[in-house]
Design an enzyme around this catalytic site. Sequence first.
Site, PDB file in Angstrom:
ATOM      1  N   ARG A   1       0.852  -1.185   0.000  1.00  0.00           N
ATOM      2  CA  ARG A   1       0.000   0.000   0.000  1.00  0.00           C
ATOM      3  C   ARG A   1       0.886   1.232   0.000  1.00  0.00           C
ATOM      4  O   ARG A   1       1.929   1.268   0.671  1.00  0.00           O
ATOM      5  CB  ARG A   1      -0.891   0.029   1.250  1.00  0.00           C
TER       6      ARG A   1
ATOM      7  N   HIS B   1      -0.124  -0.327  -9.910  1.00  0.00           N
ATOM      8  CA  HIS B   1      -0.929  -1.167  -9.004  1.00  0.00           C
ATOM      9  C   HIS B   1      -1.408  -2.436  -9.723  1.00  0.00           C
ATOM     10  O   HIS B   1      -2.615  -2.683  -9.851  1.00  0.00           O
ATOM     11  CB  HIS B   1      -2.120  -0.378  -8.430  1.00  0.00           C
TER      12      HIS B   1
HETATM   13  C1  OXD Z   1      -5.958  -5.834  -2.985  1.00  0.00           C
HETATM   14  C2  OXD Z   1      -5.428  -5.016  -4.094  1.00  0.00           C
HETATM   15  O1  OXD Z   1      -5.999  -5.377  -1.832  1.00  0.00           O
HETATM   16  O2  OXD Z   1      -5.492  -5.450  -5.261  1.00  0.00           O
HETATM   17  O3  OXD Z   1      -6.378  -6.984  -3.242  1.00  0.00           O
HETATM   18  O4  OXD Z   1      -4.935  -3.917  -3.847  1.00  0.00           O
END
Ligand code: OXD
Length: 311
Positions: free
Chosen positions: A223, A275
Site C-alpha cells: 500500500r 498497481h
Molecule cells: C488488494 C489489491 O488489496 O489489489 O487486493 O490492492
Amino acid sequence: MKIVVHTDQAEQWQTALSEALPDATVLTSAAPAKERQGADYLAVWKAPGHLLAEQTALKGIINLGAGVDHLLATPERPKDVPIVKLRDAGMGELMADYVLYGVLHFYRSLDHYRLQQPDAQWQPHEVVEKSQWPVGVLGLGAIGRAVASALYQAGFPVLGWSRSPKELRDIRCLHGDAGLDELLGQVQCVVTILPDTAATRHILDAERLARLPQGASVINPGRGSLIDEAALLEALGDGSAPGHLRGALLDVFEREPLPTESPLWRHPRVIITPHMAAPTPLADAIDQVISYVHAFEANEALETVNPDEGY
Ligand code: OXD
C-alpha cells in the site's frame, strides 16, 4: 438468498455465482436500487457508500480484494455486519513473481546496467552469494507468507516482520518496533506487504529508511501509505549518483494514479508499475467467495476482518 456484486468484472462474477449458487438471486450494482435492497451478502471491491447504506438485512460483506482499507474507510459501512476478505486466492503467487522479479533486478545489478546503457558503459558488477544478500518482508499475512517462502525457495535468506509474533518455517520472524529496526539493519532489500492501517502509515519513514544499509533497495507492492514518499526520494538522492538507497520498485502510491507531476515518475532509480502486482485471479477468487457464502449459511466459523486492527 440475494447477493449484490460490485467490481469491475461484475457481470463475470454474476454469471459464476449464479451458476454455483442456483438458489441465489445474484445482481450487479447496476440493478435498480429497489431490486438491490434486502441483500444477504454484498460481494464488493471499492463500493460507493450508497450501496452499503441502502442495505438493512446483510449477513456478511465479502471484500473482493486482500486490502480492506477502502471498505473500512467508507463511513456508510454497517458496523455490525461481519466482513470477510480474499485471502491469497491466487494473489500470493502473482505477488511472489512480482517481488522475485524486483529482488533479482537489484541482486543481479540490472538497475546499474540500465543506468550504464545510455553511456555505452561495458562494466560488469560482482555477483555476491545469495547467502550474503538477505531480504526482509514486512507483513506476514497470507500474501506476505507466500512471498517470503518464494524468496527463500529462490535461495535468499529471508527475515520476516509482523506486528505480533509469528513463527514460520525457514523464515526468521521478528516483531514489534525493536524487531523492525533489527530487520532493517540487516537486509539488502525490504519488501512491504502490510495492510494500510493507522499503525502502518509511513512505517518506512526517514528514520527507518536510514536504518537500511547503504545501497539497499525497496520494493512496495503493498500500500502506498506504508512509505513516506518524500523521505524515500531523499534517501534515493537526486539520481545522478547513488543515494543512501540504490533504487525502488513501486506498485502502489500515496495517491493513485500516481500524479504526473510526482518526481518518482522521472527518478532514474525508481521503477513504477500501476498497481498491477497481484490482480485477483477470477477463478480462485470466485471459489473462495462461494466457500464463504456456504460457510455463512451453515453458521460455520469464518476468519473475519477485525475493523479495529484494519485487516
Ligand atoms: C488488494 C489489491 O488489496 O489489489 O487486493 O490492492
